[in-house]
Enzyme design. Structure first.
Site, short mmCIF file in Angstrom:
data_model
loop_
_atom_site.label_atom_id
_atom_site.label_comp_id
_atom_site.label_asym_id
_atom_site.label_seq_id
_atom_site.Cartn_x
_atom_site.Cartn_y
_atom_site.Cartn_z
N MET A 1 0.84 -1.20 0.00
CA MET A 1 0.00 0.00 0.00
C MET A 1 0.87 1.25 0.00
O MET A 1 2.03 1.19 0.33
CB MET A 1 -0.91 -0.01 1.22
CG MET A 1 -1.80 -1.24 1.28
SD MET A 1 -2.74 -1.44 -0.22
CE MET A 1 -3.84 -0.05 -0.08
N CYS A 2 0.25 2.33 -0.31
CA CYS A 2 1.01 3.55 -0.54
C CYS A 2 0.38 4.67 0.28
O CYS A 2 -0.60 4.47 0.98
CB CYS A 2 0.96 3.92 -2.01
SG CYS A 2 1.31 2.52 -3.08
N GLN A 3 0.96 5.84 0.18
CA GLN A 3 0.33 7.01 0.78
C GLN A 3 0.23 8.12 -0.25
O GLN A 3 1.13 8.30 -1.08
CB GLN A 3 1.13 7.48 2.00
CG GLN A 3 1.08 6.47 3.13
CD GLN A 3 1.01 7.09 4.51
OE1 GLN A 3 0.78 8.29 4.67
NE2 GLN A 3 1.20 6.26 5.51
N ILE A 78 3.95 8.24 -2.04
CA ILE A 78 5.07 7.39 -1.64
C ILE A 78 4.60 5.96 -1.72
O ILE A 78 3.47 5.64 -1.36
CB ILE A 78 5.66 7.73 -0.26
CG1 ILE A 78 4.58 7.93 0.80
CG2 ILE A 78 6.55 8.98 -0.34
CD1 ILE A 78 5.14 8.27 2.16
N ASN A 108 -3.56 4.78 -4.63
CA ASN A 108 -3.26 3.97 -3.46
C ASN A 108 -4.32 2.88 -3.41
O ASN A 108 -5.51 3.18 -3.34
CB ASN A 108 -3.29 4.87 -2.20
CG ASN A 108 -3.53 4.10 -0.91
OD1 ASN A 108 -3.61 2.88 -0.91
ND2 ASN A 108 -3.65 4.83 0.18
#
Lengths: 266, 266
Positions: A1-3, A78, A108
């Protein structure tokens, strides 16, 4: 997962403060160490900084957090890789041109079995579900509206319908901008805050940094910041309900739509 | 008028040395102060740094000249505006995607009355002759070859024919790359050098900097550098004859074609 991190303002504003906190999550205060990127609109032009290195130790991120680039629409990401290897071509945000405008997209989530028929007008360079979804969105816009960009309302209607289709494949939080507005889908987890007069002090969650916005703003400034998790620990962030699509313009929420069916009724 | 810098190598190489000399021409040792940009291919991905500020005083240029990004294909440009105002969207190099590959383009020259019919597949975001020519090149590639990238020879043939048409409108020095090779048109003024073993010392024209390439290379490295004017004062640069199109691959000249008719014969 991302932000994800997005900013939409009524006057060009730098994102150095918010980015400093966000940057720390890329390998320092959090685990999202598989690259990062940020895109700034300046008029119709864009500046896109990408780095497949962790943002917490990236010299490019260090530059971005100290070099005040003033923009009305910013999208940053990110990465914690789910689909696609850790390569530059899989690093968000992605950029394409449609209708003589650059479009920027960051995602995301994780889409399963999402393999739409692409007609060649927008083709992924890397191999993420995210870039595939972006290409399909732009292709669908062009199929629907031809060679001319529609008005905001028609575009938002189309995006709503397309998002419903993609979101059926999994988690689909995204930020999308053409420089005019910031389009945001909260699939599972996003929060936002609108800062406007009277401005106050804000303190970051991820680094011990405080900024007094009253010293760096005018009474007319309005800034919306959208992030996967609130960036500050002394302000009231609004949780965006899962299954909602938003249009931010001039630092305000201008439109909102539900993308998840309610409980069954009869 | 503007200045161009290109690099094509057989192994990923950093361009810090050449860029230091080139950067000085953007407002310090020369007058090209209307913005600058540089694009690096890393595999299929690209990093594109753009700044509408003079390169000689740009914090982003300072980062690029000290942060070794290793790439097999690099295109850089410093601008002295002829057509189009000094804005980010008019800053070279330009980027588009075709056939699931990014394409990067930078132009030095001035095209008059060049207003081809664009079909909407690639539309300029700014208002330079350069971006218009780039959009038309990519549109023509797609019209000619459909949804799949042709082989190198067919692409070079097509580029040759298209370049003849555009160059009839004026000065058209350009650098073009899809990450596989560097395509170069010398319309009026370009030089190149191929550096390979045995490597020697090189000294910049524009700054008092010397590098001993024998200390930073292996015996197999081969690097072609292409620039509007030679960057070093102690190496033998080759002047590219006006009216020639070149394909550089793996640090070598792989193909060459004339784009200017010879003297009339009968």
């Amino acid at each position: 997962m991302c932000q994800l991190l997005g900013m939409n303002c009524n006057v060009p504003t730098d994102i150095c403060f918010s980015f400093s906190g966000f940057q720390a999550r890329g390998g320092a205060t959090d685990v999202h160490a598989d690259g990062w990127g940020i895109a700034f609109f300046e008029g119709r032009g864009t500046r896109l900084f990408l780095d497949p290195q962790p943002s917490a130790s990236s010299p490019v991120a260090e530059l971005v957090s100290h070099y005040p680039i003033r923009s009305k629409n910013v999208i940053a990401h990110i990465r914690k890789a789910t689909q696609g290897s850790i390569k530059l071509e899989n690093t968000h945000p992605f950029m394409r041109e449609l209708w003589g405008r650059y479009w920027i997209f960051a995602h995301n989530g994780n889409l399963l079995d999402f393999t739409p028929a692409l007609d060649g007008s927008f083709v992924p360079v890397g191999n993420t579900d995210s870039e595939r979804a972006f290409c399909w969105l732009l292709q669908s816009f062009r199929q629907r509206f031809g060679d001319h960009m529609p008005d905001d309302a028609a575009l938002f209607d189309a995006l709503h319908e397309l998002t419903l289709g993609i979101a059926a494949h999994g988690e689909f939080n995204f930020l999308l901008s053409n420089g005019d507005c910031l389009l945001v889908h909260a699939s599972t987890r996003l929060s936002y805050i609108v800062r406007q007069a009277p401005f106050a002090k804000a303190h970051l969650n991820d680094q011990d940094i405080t900024v007094d916005f009253s010293e760096v703003t005018t009474a007319h400034d309005r800034v919306a910041v959208i992030a996967t998790l609130p960036l500050t620990d002394n302000e009231a962030w609004t949780t965006m309900p899962p299954g909602t699509l938003w249009r931010f313009a001039e630092g305000n929420v201008e439109a909102q739509r539900v993308t998840r069916p309610g409980p069954p009724r009869n």
